[in-house]
Scaffold this motif. Structure first.
Motif, PDB file in Angstrom:
ATOM      1  N   ALA A 154       0.829  -1.212   0.000  1.00 18.48           N
ATOM      2  CA  ALA A 154       0.000   0.000   0.000  1.00 18.48           C
ATOM      3  C   ALA A 154       0.858   1.255   0.000  1.00 18.48           C
ATOM      4  CB  ALA A 154      -0.927  -0.001   1.211  1.00 18.48           C
TER       5      ALA A 154
ATOM      6  N   VAL B 188      -1.977   5.374  -4.954  1.00 15.36           N
ATOM      7  CA  VAL B 188      -3.092   5.148  -4.036  1.00 15.36           C
ATOM      8  C   VAL B 188      -3.351   6.419  -3.221  1.00 15.36           C
ATOM      9  CG1 VAL B 188      -3.937   3.696  -2.159  1.00 15.36           C
ATOM     10  CG2 VAL B 188      -2.484   2.707  -3.917  1.00 15.36           C
ATOM     11  N   ASN B 189      -4.612   6.709  -2.976  1.00 17.41           N
ATOM     12  CA  ASN B 189      -5.015   7.871  -2.196  1.00 17.41           C
ATOM     13  C   ASN B 189      -4.367   7.814  -0.805  1.00 17.41           C
ATOM     14  OD1 ASN B 189      -6.277  10.048  -1.075  1.00 17.41           O
ATOM     15  ND2 ASN B 189      -8.351   9.238  -1.318  1.00 17.41           N
TER      16      ASN B 189
ATOM     17  N   SER C 168      -5.290   9.108   2.120  1.00 16.92           N
ATOM     18  CA  SER C 168      -6.178   8.809   3.241  1.00 16.92           C
ATOM     19  C   SER C 168      -6.548   7.323   3.262  1.00 16.92           C
ATOM     20  CB  SER C 168      -7.428   9.679   3.191  1.00 16.92           C
ATOM     21  OG  SER C 168      -8.132   9.447   1.994  1.00 16.92           O
ATOM     22  N   PHE C 169      -6.733   6.725   2.075  1.00 15.85           N
ATOM     23  CA  PHE C 169      -7.000   5.291   2.014  1.00 15.85           C
ATOM     24  C   PHE C 169      -5.808   4.492   2.526  1.00 15.85           C
ATOM     25  CE2 PHE C 169      -6.637   1.245  -0.286  1.00 15.85           C
ATOM     26  CZ  PHE C 169      -7.802   0.636   0.158  1.00 15.85           C
ATOM     27  N   THR C 170      -4.611   4.932   2.180  1.00 16.72           N
ATOM     28  CA  THR C 170      -3.399   4.250   2.641  1.00 16.72           C
ATOM     29  C   THR C 170      -3.289   4.303   4.160  1.00 16.72           C
ATOM     30  OG1 THR C 170      -2.281   4.822   0.580  1.00 16.72           O
ATOM     31  CG2 THR C 170      -0.886   4.155   2.411  1.00 16.72           C
TER      32      THR C 170
ATOM     33  N   ILE D  59      -5.753   4.683   6.368  1.00 12.14           N
ATOM     34  CA  ILE D  59      -6.795   3.822   6.941  1.00 12.14           C
ATOM     35  C   ILE D  59      -6.406   2.357   6.810  1.00 12.14           C
ATOM     36  CG2 ILE D  59      -9.187   3.049   6.660  1.00 12.14           C
ATOM     37  CD1 ILE D  59      -9.861   5.966   5.919  1.00 12.14           C
ATOM     38  N   LEU D  60      -5.883   1.971   5.652  1.00  9.82           N
ATOM     39  CA  LEU D  60      -5.454   0.591   5.443  1.00  9.82           C
ATOM     40  C   LEU D  60      -4.322   0.213   6.388  1.00  9.82           C
ATOM     41  CD1 LEU D  60      -5.832  -1.951   3.675  1.00  9.82           C
ATOM     42  CD2 LEU D  60      -3.997  -1.061   2.243  1.00  9.82           C
TER      43      LEU D  60
END
Length: 106
Positions: free
Chosen positions: A41, A47-48, A50-52, A54-55
């Motif tokens: 990730a 990859v965004n 914020s998504f990274t 959260i992941l």
């Protein structure tokens, strides 16, 4: 007659059930997979952000649960007191962090 009266005939034997290495190998592989997902990730540049984040947090929580459950044996019977103490510690630490954030920003 022997000095030690074992009384094996009528006594109920309780053996501690040992778990084999299979569960530890599976937990180790699961930990490696979680780590690889986190590295992938971050390494994937498109990859965004914020998504990274959260992941990564989800992978970290899962990693902690695997570590506590399998390597610290908290999934076994008789470990309720350490689990309660850790839960209380997480509650105190979380309260301190929330209080500090509230204090700084408001």
């Amino acid at each position: 007659m022997s000095e030690h009266n074992t009384n094996q005939g009528s006594a109920v034997r309780h053996r501690h059930r040992t778990e084999g290495p299979q569960k530890h190998v599976i937990a180790f592989i699961f930990s490696i997979v979680l780590t690889l997902i986190a590295f992938a990730a971050v390494a994937a540049g498109g990859v965004n952000a914020s998504f990274t984040i959260i992941l990564l947090v989800v992978m970290a929580v899962l990693q902690v649960l695997v570590q506590l459950g399998y390597w610290m044996h908290l999934k076994d019977k008789g470990h309720m007191i350490p689990i309660l103490f850790m839960a209380f510690g997480f509650f105190v630490a979380g309260t301190a962090v929330i209080t500090a954030l509230y204090w700084v920003w408001w």
